[in-house]
Scaffold this motif. Structure first.
Motif, PDB file in Angstrom:
ATOM      1  N   PHE A  69      79.157  61.900  65.360  1.00 39.59           N
ATOM      2  CA  PHE A  69      78.587  61.635  66.961  1.00 39.59           C
ATOM      3  C   PHE A  69      77.408  60.734  66.480  1.00 39.59           C
ATOM      4  N   ARG A  70      76.528  61.097  65.537  1.00 38.34           N
ATOM      5  CA  ARG A  70      75.478  60.563  65.283  1.00 38.34           C
ATOM      6  C   ARG A  70      75.491  58.896  65.028  1.00 38.34           C
ATOM      7  N   VAL A  71      76.349  58.519  63.942  1.00 41.02           N
ATOM      8  CA  VAL A  71      76.753  57.185  63.740  1.00 41.02           C
ATOM      9  C   VAL A  71      77.091  56.382  65.055  1.00 41.02           C
ATOM     10  N   LEU A  72      78.162  56.881  65.710  1.00 42.99           N
ATOM     11  CA  LEU A  72      78.411  56.148  66.737  1.00 42.99           C
ATOM     12  C   LEU A  72      77.488  56.251  67.946  1.00 42.99           C
ATOM     13  N   GLU A  73      76.459  57.094  68.283  1.00 42.38           N
ATOM     14  CA  GLU A  73      75.869  57.169  69.569  1.00 42.38           C
ATOM     15  C   GLU A  73      74.345  56.857  68.969  1.00 42.38           C
ATOM     16  N   SER A  74      73.603  57.049  68.037  1.00 39.59           N
ATOM     17  CA  SER A  74      72.187  57.003  68.130  1.00 39.59           C
ATOM     18  C   SER A  74      71.852  55.894  67.248  1.00 39.59           C
ATOM     19  N   ASN A  75      70.669  55.538  67.391  1.00 42.43           N
ATOM     20  CA  ASN A  75      69.901  54.353  66.937  1.00 42.43           C
ATOM     21  C   ASN A  75      69.287  55.005  65.704  1.00 42.43           C
ATOM     22  N   ASP A  76      69.480  56.002  64.992  1.00 39.64           N
ATOM     23  CA  ASP A  76      68.615  56.706  63.937  1.00 39.64           C
ATOM     24  C   ASP A  76      68.937  55.936  62.617  1.00 39.64           C
ATOM     25  N   GLU A  77      67.939  56.007  61.658  1.00 36.43           N
ATOM     26  CA  GLU A  77      68.154  55.436  60.454  1.00 36.43           C
ATOM     27  C   GLU A  77      68.186  56.419  59.406  1.00 36.43           C
ATOM     28  N   TYR A  78      68.684  55.946  58.317  1.00 38.16           N
ATOM     29  CA  TYR A  78      68.673  56.598  56.935  1.00 38.16           C
ATOM     30  C   TYR A  78      69.215  57.898  57.027  1.00 38.16           C
ATOM     31  N   LEU A 122      76.197  52.637  70.158  1.00 38.67           N
ATOM     32  CA  LEU A 122      77.134  52.004  70.995  1.00 38.67           C
ATOM     33  C   LEU A 122      76.949  52.029  72.345  1.00 38.67           C
ATOM     34  N   PRO A 123      76.989  50.888  73.089  1.00 41.16           N
ATOM     35  CA  PRO A 123      77.158  51.323  74.614  1.00 41.16           C
ATOM     36  C   PRO A 123      78.018  52.135  75.276  1.00 41.16           C
ATOM     37  N   ASP A 124      77.430  52.745  76.056  1.00 35.89           N
ATOM     38  CA  ASP A 124      78.504  53.786  76.782  1.00 35.89           C
ATOM     39  C   ASP A 124      79.947  53.407  77.194  1.00 35.89           C
ATOM     40  N   GLU A 125      79.930  52.147  77.583  1.00 36.29           N
ATOM     41  CA  GLU A 125      81.302  51.637  77.961  1.00 36.29           C
ATOM     42  C   GLU A 125      82.363  51.730  76.690  1.00 36.29           C
ATOM     43  N   VAL A 126      81.619  51.340  75.635  1.00 40.16           N
ATOM     44  CA  VAL A 126      82.400  51.215  74.288  1.00 40.16           C
ATOM     45  C   VAL A 126      82.707  52.708  73.744  1.00 40.16           C
ATOM     46  N   LEU A 127      81.771  53.494  73.889  1.00 41.94           N
ATOM     47  CA  LEU A 127      81.784  54.820  73.575  1.00 41.94           C
ATOM     48  C   LEU A 127      83.211  55.496  74.044  1.00 41.94           C
ATOM     49  N   ALA A 150      78.988  46.607  62.040  1.00 40.85           N
ATOM     50  CA  ALA A 150      79.936  47.517  62.649  1.00 40.85           C
ATOM     51  C   ALA A 150      79.810  47.319  64.189  1.00 40.85           C
ATOM     52  N   ARG A 151      78.764  47.480  64.675  1.00 45.08           N
ATOM     53  CA  ARG A 151      78.472  47.665  66.066  1.00 45.08           C
ATOM     54  C   ARG A 151      79.029  46.144  66.789  1.00 45.08           C
ATOM     55  N   ALA A 152      78.881  45.008  66.053  1.00 46.53           N
ATOM     56  CA  ALA A 152      79.448  44.200  66.899  1.00 46.53           C
ATOM     57  C   ALA A 152      80.932  44.157  66.774  1.00 46.53           C
ATOM     58  N   PHE A 153      81.461  44.791  65.739  1.00 42.86           N
ATOM     59  CA  PHE A 153      82.990  44.839  65.309  1.00 42.86           C
ATOM     60  C   PHE A 153      83.401  45.719  66.630  1.00 42.86           C
ATOM     61  N   PHE A 154      82.573  46.905  66.579  1.00 45.34           N
ATOM     62  CA  PHE A 154      83.281  47.774  67.779  1.00 45.34           C
ATOM     63  C   PHE A 154      83.293  47.246  69.129  1.00 45.34           C
ATOM     64  N   ILE A 155      82.143  46.585  69.615  1.00 48.93           N
ATOM     65  CA  ILE A 155      82.154  45.735  70.932  1.00 48.93           C
ATOM     66  C   ILE A 155      83.508  44.671  70.990  1.00 48.93           C
ATOM     67  N   LYS A 156      83.510  43.829  70.025  1.00 52.96           N
ATOM     68  CA  LYS A 156      84.442  43.002  70.132  1.00 52.96           C
ATOM     69  C   LYS A 156      86.076  43.686  70.072  1.00 52.96           C
ATOM     70  N   TYR A 157      86.319  44.650  69.583  1.00 49.65           N
ATOM     71  CA  TYR A 157      87.458  45.280  69.384  1.00 49.65           C
ATOM     72  C   TYR A 157      87.605  46.667  70.121  1.00 49.65           C
ATOM     73  N   GLN A 158      86.849  46.816  71.031  1.00 49.53           N
ATOM     74  CA  GLN A 158      86.516  47.967  71.800  1.00 49.53           C
ATOM     75  C   GLN A 158      87.860  48.581  72.362  1.00 49.53           C
ATOM     76  N   ASP A 159      88.990  47.841  72.522  1.00 45.45           N
ATOM     77  CA  ASP A 159      89.968  48.421  73.206  1.00 45.45           C
ATOM     78  C   ASP A 159      91.052  48.781  72.256  1.00 45.45           C
ATOM     79  N   ARG A 160      90.608  48.525  70.885  1.00 41.14           N
ATOM     80  CA  ARG A 160      91.625  48.715  69.689  1.00 41.14           C
ATOM     81  C   ARG A 160      91.280  49.983  68.839  1.00 41.14           C
ATOM     82  N   ILE A 161      90.122  50.608  69.191  1.00 39.19           N
ATOM     83  CA  ILE A 161      89.788  51.706  68.002  1.00 39.19           C
ATOM     84  C   ILE A 161      89.604  53.123  68.681  1.00 39.19           C
TER      85      ILE A 161
END
Length: 367
Positions: free
Chosen positions: A313-322, A340-345, A286-297
């Motif tokens: 917020f936690r899914v999009l912003e953090s690196n937390d697990e489980y 996600l990187p700040d520019e994508v967020l 999902a991270r790779a998808f968001f970076i690739k299509y960052q202008d369409r989400i």
């Protein structure tokens, strides 16, 4: 004979005691009851406020009185929600009343999308009349058009037949949105699992058990693939119209396919409402998808429950697990952060919405 009966009684008694003990110990339960607390100890914390101001492009507010908006804005400020898009704007006088209340209270914090009642569509002239009313709604303050899933699932034309999303009688409506420069946020169909057999292999079994009216079939009202294809046919037929495909077009569980569709239809964008659970179980992909299509989400939540936003917020912003999801019948699995990187967020949270929805207050997003 007495010895045999005594032994049988003892066996029955022991069996009953074993079964009773198991029940008392909680070992006899259904899947819908089983909801264990994780013993896993890992770093991480709930995120109650988004890192950047965000636009929720997918909300529903039936009550938009000034008093109701006062209560909503308190939650919005606490979460860092800059603008709410109410997709339940309706039409005519009802829409005008909502816009008036916004202008009286928080003119830069709320917008509404208009709705079209598709029931009883008759001919092309019907479509032209609906487009005229939509134009009036836009002039009265609507910033876009919201299409509910009833189109394709429940709406019938004047002859009592299912009204397909790509019915040519509706073409004037899509064309009017292109002419007026407003987007169409469209929800088509339901998750594919609602059409699948309701058995042990169905991931949405619990949802179908608790909400049996959501079950679909190839004849009730039509195959999933057909309804989704009708939607895509409209996207392709009206390339100048900007579409926001709600719920990631029900392809969040197949991001490779969704990427192919985005590549094929450059006027299609996607909102993440109600599918964060799909993204949170595939963090790397999902991270790779968001970076690739960052202008369409675009960010969206759907149901207005402020207590559920922290999971997004936690899914999009953090690196937390489980960490847990908030609704078991949607997802019985745990979540992972995409980090996600700040520019994508920033693009997901507000920049993409500013590019698609006209007239929003850009001063709310000073960087």
């Amino acid at each position: 004979m007495k010895i045999f009966l005594l032994k049988s009684f003892k066996t029955l008694l022991l069996s009953s005691m074993f079964i009773s003990t198991n029940i008392l110990l909680g070992q006899e339960m259904g899947f819908d009851e089983y909801n264990p607390t994780s013993t896993l100890v890992v770093p991480g914390a709930e995120i109650t406020k988004a890192k950047f101001p965000f636009i929720d492009v997918h909300s529903h507010q039936r009550d938009m009185s000034v008093e109701a908006l006062d209560g909503i804005i308190t939650h919005m400020d606490a979460m860092n929600e800059a603008i709410m898009v109410n997709l339940s704007g309706r039409s005519g006088e009802s829409l005008k009343e909502k816009v008036d209340n916004i202008n009286k209270s928080y003119p830069n914090r709320f917008v509404v999308f208009a709705n079209v009642d598709f029931e009883g569509a008759k001919d092309l002239e019907w479509g032209r009349s609906a487009a005229v009313q939509l134009e009036e709604d836009i002039k009265n303050g609507a910033k876009g058009l919201k299409i509910f899933k009833s189109l394709g699932l429940r709406n019938k034309d004047a002859n009592g037949k299912r009204l397909a999303i790509d019915d040519p009688r509706l073409d004037p409506i899509w064309a009017k949105c292109a002419e007026m420069g407003v987007p169409v946020l469209i929800h088509a169909a339901d998750p594919k699992s609602f059409w699948d057999d309701m058995d042990a292999k169905n991931e949405r079994w619990l949802e179908l058990k608790t909400h049996p009216r959501r079950k679909r079939s190839a004849t009730d009202p039509a195959p999933f693939e057909q309804i989704i294809q009708e939607q895509h046919n409209v996207f392709k037929k009206h390339p100048k119209t900007k579409f926001i495909n709600a719920h990631m077009g029900w392809h969040a569980n197949n991001l490779q396919k969704l990427g192919e569709l985005l590549d094929e239809m450059p006027n299609m964008n996607v909102g993440i409402s109600a599918v964060i659970a799909e993204l949170g179980r595939q963090p790397q992909h999902a991270r790779a998808f968001f970076i690739k299509y960052q202008d369409r989400i675009l960010f969206g939540k759907d149901s207005w429950k402020p207590e559920e936003f922290p999971t997004y917020f936690r899914v999009l912003e953090s690196n937390d697990e489980y960490f847990p999801y908030y609704k078991k019948y949607h997802a019985f699995w745990a979540m992972y952060g995409l980090n996600l990187p700040d520019e994508v967020l920033k693009k997901v949270y507000y920049q993409n919405a500013l590019n698609l929805i006209p007239g929003l207050d850009t001063a709310l997003f000073k960087e």
